[in-house]
Scaffold this motif. Structure first.
Motif, PDB file in Angstrom:
ATOM      1  N   UNK A  61       0.837  -1.193   0.000  1.00  0.00           N
ATOM      2  CA  UNK A  61       0.000   0.000   0.000  1.00  0.00           C
ATOM      3  C   UNK A  61       0.875   1.247   0.000  1.00  0.00           C
ATOM      4  N   UNK A  62       0.480   2.224  -0.825  1.00  0.00           N
ATOM      5  CA  UNK A  62       1.181   3.505  -0.850  1.00  0.00           C
ATOM      6  C   UNK A  62       0.556   4.510   0.114  1.00  0.00           C
ATOM      7  N   UNK A  63      -0.463   4.086   0.857  1.00  0.00           N
ATOM      8  CA  UNK A  63      -1.087   4.974   1.852  1.00  0.00           C
ATOM      9  C   UNK A  63      -0.253   4.923   3.134  1.00  0.00           C
ATOM     10  N   UNK A  64       0.899   5.530   3.062  1.00  0.00           N
ATOM     11  CA  UNK A  64       1.858   5.386   4.158  1.00  0.00           C
ATOM     12  C   UNK A  64       1.426   6.106   5.425  1.00  0.00           C
ATOM     13  N   UNK A  65       0.469   7.002   5.322  1.00  0.00           N
ATOM     14  CA  UNK A  65      -0.021   7.633   6.556  1.00  0.00           C
ATOM     15  C   UNK A  65      -0.709   6.607   7.452  1.00  0.00           C
ATOM     16  N   UNK A  73       2.056   4.830   9.218  1.00  0.00           N
ATOM     17  CA  UNK A  73       2.578   5.686  10.281  1.00  0.00           C
ATOM     18  C   UNK A  73       1.661   5.676  11.503  1.00  0.00           C
ATOM     19  N   UNK A  74       0.359   5.684  11.268  1.00  0.00           N
ATOM     20  CA  UNK A  74      -0.580   5.640  12.396  1.00  0.00           C
ATOM     21  C   UNK A  74      -0.405   4.346  13.197  1.00  0.00           C
ATOM     22  N   UNK A  75      -0.277   3.225  12.486  1.00  0.00           N
ATOM     23  CA  UNK A  75      -0.076   1.952  13.185  1.00  0.00           C
ATOM     24  C   UNK A  75       1.256   1.957  13.937  1.00  0.00           C
ATOM     25  N   UNK A  76       2.280   2.566  13.350  1.00  0.00           N
ATOM     26  CA  UNK A  76       3.582   2.636  14.023  1.00  0.00           C
ATOM     27  C   UNK A  76       3.470   3.440  15.320  1.00  0.00           C
ATOM     28  N   UNK A  77       2.722   4.528  15.293  1.00  0.00           N
ATOM     29  CA  UNK A  77       2.540   5.331  16.515  1.00  0.00           C
ATOM     30  C   UNK A  77       1.822   4.514  17.590  1.00  0.00           C
ATOM     31  N   UNK A  78       0.797   3.769  17.166  1.00  0.00           N
ATOM     32  CA  UNK A  78       0.036   2.974  18.136  1.00  0.00           C
ATOM     33  C   UNK A  78       0.884   1.836  18.697  1.00  0.00           C
TER      34      UNK A  78
END
Length: 811
Positions: free
Chosen positions: A509-513, A516-521
């Protein structure tokens, strides 16, 4: 019951989730990786962006589609900055007082940095003259020349007065000035003395009175001429004094103005400074110190405001590019009219009036981005009043007119009409593909303004380069937001998440935001556990928490299946009944849910009746799927006989709309089961679309559908025989939850890839599918049942003809 020998083999656990090659990730933690805010799927889009950036021809503005999530405009800015840095720095823009037409301020473009310099030069000029002009006018040389001029004209006035006075005495009239400045005319007696009183005047002869009256009128006429001559002399004195003052002031002003002019090569600046010089010399009283006079008002705040005497000499620097390198890249998060086009501010003065002037002109982002790029969300701009049409006008004409936009124009008080400014700007707007399609269709000018579409792909082919883009993006996020570093297996889980979001094992997926959200969580999970690094277990835990926060509706559905409120069998066999797999979208969360699908068949001529359609709960694509089923039946069984039957299909206990063709395979299976009276396994659920040739085609949401049926069976009770039938072309899209993979590995759940209707019917019935005419096969049973219904309908409609056919007599 095993389906061995009657269809394709079930998939193994290795087929159900992508293999992440940790050998390609040669790092231990992201601390060893240089972070970069990379963007997948950008190759084509960057090619389009470069075209829009480098080709400065009219109309080559860029519409960026495909970028999602917060900070889209900032991402676009980052992509543009590399190109913009090599472009020339645009000029400063200033507004100046128009000495010929004050209501139309002048706009000038100056070399970057010169606007700030001109503003300081003008401030220094006025400050210097305010101090030096009063000092110069107090010098002895100026006072001496001024006294010489006034004394000369004083003598002339005195001589005129004496001459007039002698002329009046000769006429018998005494002239003098009273203490309050009034002219007094008195008659003289023969002895030359003035008449003392009225009694003496009455004693004069009649002829003398008449003569004195006549002479007095003549003297008064001469007095009026004297006043005119005196006024002319006084005017000449003032003019010569003013000229002297201007001469002394010019000796100060001219060198200062010339010095400023020599430092600004622009010819328009020189012309403006000449106007400034003339204005200063014509309004020297503004530079002379005034004595304080008591205010007639008891309170200071009630004093009448004085207009700024030096306002015309100010420089309104509305675009300052001093110290900047390259072309500007301006991002506007709120594309309102004022933010884009600028405004003319109005203020309330001390008397309560709305006032404005050229220093109140404010630039918008279209001017700030002149010579460079302006980035904003076009979807937002389209919802703002008074933006779209003026924006098109600016882009077509290449110039901007700043005005005070007021929806209540009838109460507008702005009398300023600033000079328009020519601009060279490239818009790079973000928006949805839907908005681009709609605007291209409804606005004939849109494609001429936005000739470049930069479309970012939603996913990218998975390979080492794409995977490292994820790694560098995660490393950048960790460094920027000071998160815990990720281990290699932690990043691998993020990659697995990216594959799941792409819906294809070979793509990311190119929806990297979202990544990033999963990485923050996952970082928060690690902090709560008190661990040093974010590993795979933390990422999986974050995913589970996401599911838990959003799946109450999914859980409630399983409870309803478990307690029997929603009818569903996950074992045994039934004729004309099957478990179809559906997908539900709720609040940003997608989950699968099985649904009982039933069919009824009778003799008749109505064909297939879609109950969902009749109840207006069916979408057009679902209706198309049902029509395709009818096409399959005609193609497979209708060549040698009419298909004389009536059938109905229904999703039981479904009270909302049904859309899509992913249930068309299940609908065909259940219809064939009912026609042939062959039971179907209820421990197998089905998804897939079908074409008129009986080929099973890929569908969306396959992961959610499989997981939905698995969890439902798990809640009701896994038997080891349960499983799903999916299109074989969907196998590459499988990125299943670890629980499902484990159940398959342990033989508690099965997933069968199907390519044709025949394979699916074989798995669902345990019988060979075969073909019409092959004894003991499903298709032959269906063919015979359809033939029987056709004969029965014919017999029912024509009794006599039916009797002949039974006796062997045919026409």
């Amino acid at each position: 019951m095993s389906a061995a020998g009657t269809g394709p083999k079930p998939l193994g656990p290795d087929d159900l989730s992508p293999a992440i090659d940790l050998g390609r990730l040669d790092f231990q933690t992201t601390e060893q990786v240089e972070g970069v805010r990379s963007q997948l799927g950008e190759e084509r889009a960057m090619s389009a962006l470069r075209l829009g950036i480098r080709l400065r021809t009219e109309g080559y503005n860029v519409f960026v589609a495909g970028l999602e999530g917060p900070g889209r405009e900032t991402q676009v800015k980052d992509l543009i900055l590399g190109e913009a840095g090599d472009m020339p720095t645009p000029p400063d823009i200033v507004y100046l007082h128009n000495f010929d037409d004050p209501d139309r301020p002048l706009a000038l473009k100056l070399k970057a940095g010169d606007g700030r310099k001109l503003r300081k030069d003008m401030e220094r000029l006025i400050s210097t003259l305010s101090r030096q002009i009063p000092e110069a006018l107090k010098k002895e040389s100026f006072e001496r020349e001024k006294e010489q001029i006034t004394s000369t004209y004083d003598r002339q006035i005195k001589e005129l007065f004496n001459t007039f006075q002698e002329s009046a005495r000769e006429r018998g009239v005494l002239f003098r000035m009273s203490s309050d400045g009034q002219m007094v005319f008195a008659p003289l007696k023969d002895d030359g003395e003035p008449v003392a009183n009225q009694e003496e005047y009455e004693n004069l002869t009649k002829e003398r009175k008449k003569e004195l009256s006549k002479n007095r009128e003549a003297v008064q006429r001469e007095a009026r001429e004297l006043v005119k001559q005196q006024q002319a002399i006084s005017k000449k004195v003032r003019e010569e004094v003013e000229e002297t003052v201007r001469k002394f002031a010019a000796e100060l002003v001219d060198p200062l103005v010339s010095a400023i002019s020599s430092e600004h090569e622009d010819g328009d600046v020189g012309a403006y400074l000449k106007k400034v010089r003339d204005s200063i010399l014509e309004n020297l009283e503004n530079f002379q110190q005034e004595e304080e006079t008591p205010s007639p008002f008891p309170f200071p705040m009630l004093k009448m405001p004085q207009e700024d005497k030096f306002l015309p000499y100010q420089v309104n620097l509305i675009v300052d590019n001093a110290g900047k390198k390259g072309a500007p890249v301006v991002v506007q998060d709120s594309p309102t009219y004022q933010n884009l086009f600028g405004s003319i501010e109005r203020v309330v003065d001390q008397t309560g009036k709305l006032v404005t002037n050229f220093t109140r002109i404010k630039a918008g982002d279209l001017l700030r981005a002149n010579g460079g790029f302006l980035v904003f969300d076009l979807d937002d701009a389209l919802t703002e009043m008074f933006v779209w049409k003026p924006l098109k006008r600016v882009l077509k004409n290449g110039r901007i007119e700043i005005e005070s936009q007021n929806p209540f124009a009838f109460i507008s008080v702005s009398g300023l009409n600033p000079e328009p400014i020519c601009i060279d700007i490239r818009l790079v707007v973000t928006g949805s593909r839907y908005a681009y399609s709609i605007l291209s269709s409804v606005d004939p000018e849109f494609r001429g303004i936005f000739k470049v579409l930069a479309d970012f792909a939603p996913e990218e082919k998975r390979g080492e380069e794409a995977e490292w883009s994820y790694v560098r993006r995660v490393a950048h996020l960790v460094a920027e937001e000071k998160l815990r570093h990720f281990t290699r297996d932690g990043v691998a889980e993020l990659l697995r998440f990216g594959v799941r979001r792409a819906g294809d094992q070979s793509r990311l997926s190119a929806r990297l935001h979202e990544v990033e959200d999963l990485a923050r969580e996952a970082n928060l999970v690690t902090l709560e556990k008190g661990e040093e690094f974010v590993d795979a277990s933390a990422v999986r835990d974050a995913v589970e928490r996401r599911i838990f926060r959003a799946n109450w509706m999914e859980e409630r559905g399983r409870e309803l299946f478990e307690d029997g409120t929603l009818l569903l069998r996950v074992e045994g066999r039934e004729v004309g009944q099957i478990n179809a797999l559906t997908v539900i979208f709720f609040g940003g969360y997608t989950f699968g849910r099985p649904a009982r699908l039933t069919a009824s068949v009778s003799m008749g001529s109505a064909g297939i009746v879609n109950i969902e359609r009749e109840a207006k709960l069916s979408g057009s694509i679902h209706d198309k799927g049902v029509l395709i089923i009818a096409g399959f039946l005609r193609n497979r069984f209708g060549r040698d006989k009419p298909l004389s039957f009536s059938a109905s299909l229904c999703f039981e206990q479904s009270y909302s709309g049904v859309e899509g063709d992913s249930a068309s395979a299940a609908e065909l299976y259940v219809l064939l089961s009912r026609i042939a009276d062959i039971p179907l396994r209820q421990d197998l659920a089905v998804t897939g679309s079908v074409n008129q040739r009986g080929e099973i085609q890929a569908v969306g949401g396959v992961n959610e559908k499989i997981e939905g049926f698995f969890r439902t069976c798990e809640r009701i009770g896994l038997t080891g025989d349960q499983g799903v039938l999916i299109p074989a072309s969907n196998v590459k899209h499988l990125v299943l939850h670890p629980q499902v993979v484990s159940a398959v590995r342990e033989g508690r759940f099965s997933i069968y890839p199907v390519t044709t209707v025949e394979e699916g019917m074989g798995l669902l019935t345990g019988m060979p599918a075969g073909a019409p005419g092959e004894e003991g096969t499903i298709m032959d049973a269906v063919d015979k049942a359809l033939l029987d219904m056709a004969r029965a309908l014919k017999k029912f409609g024509s009794p006599d003809k039916g009797e002949k056919e039974e006796n062997g007599d045919e026409d």
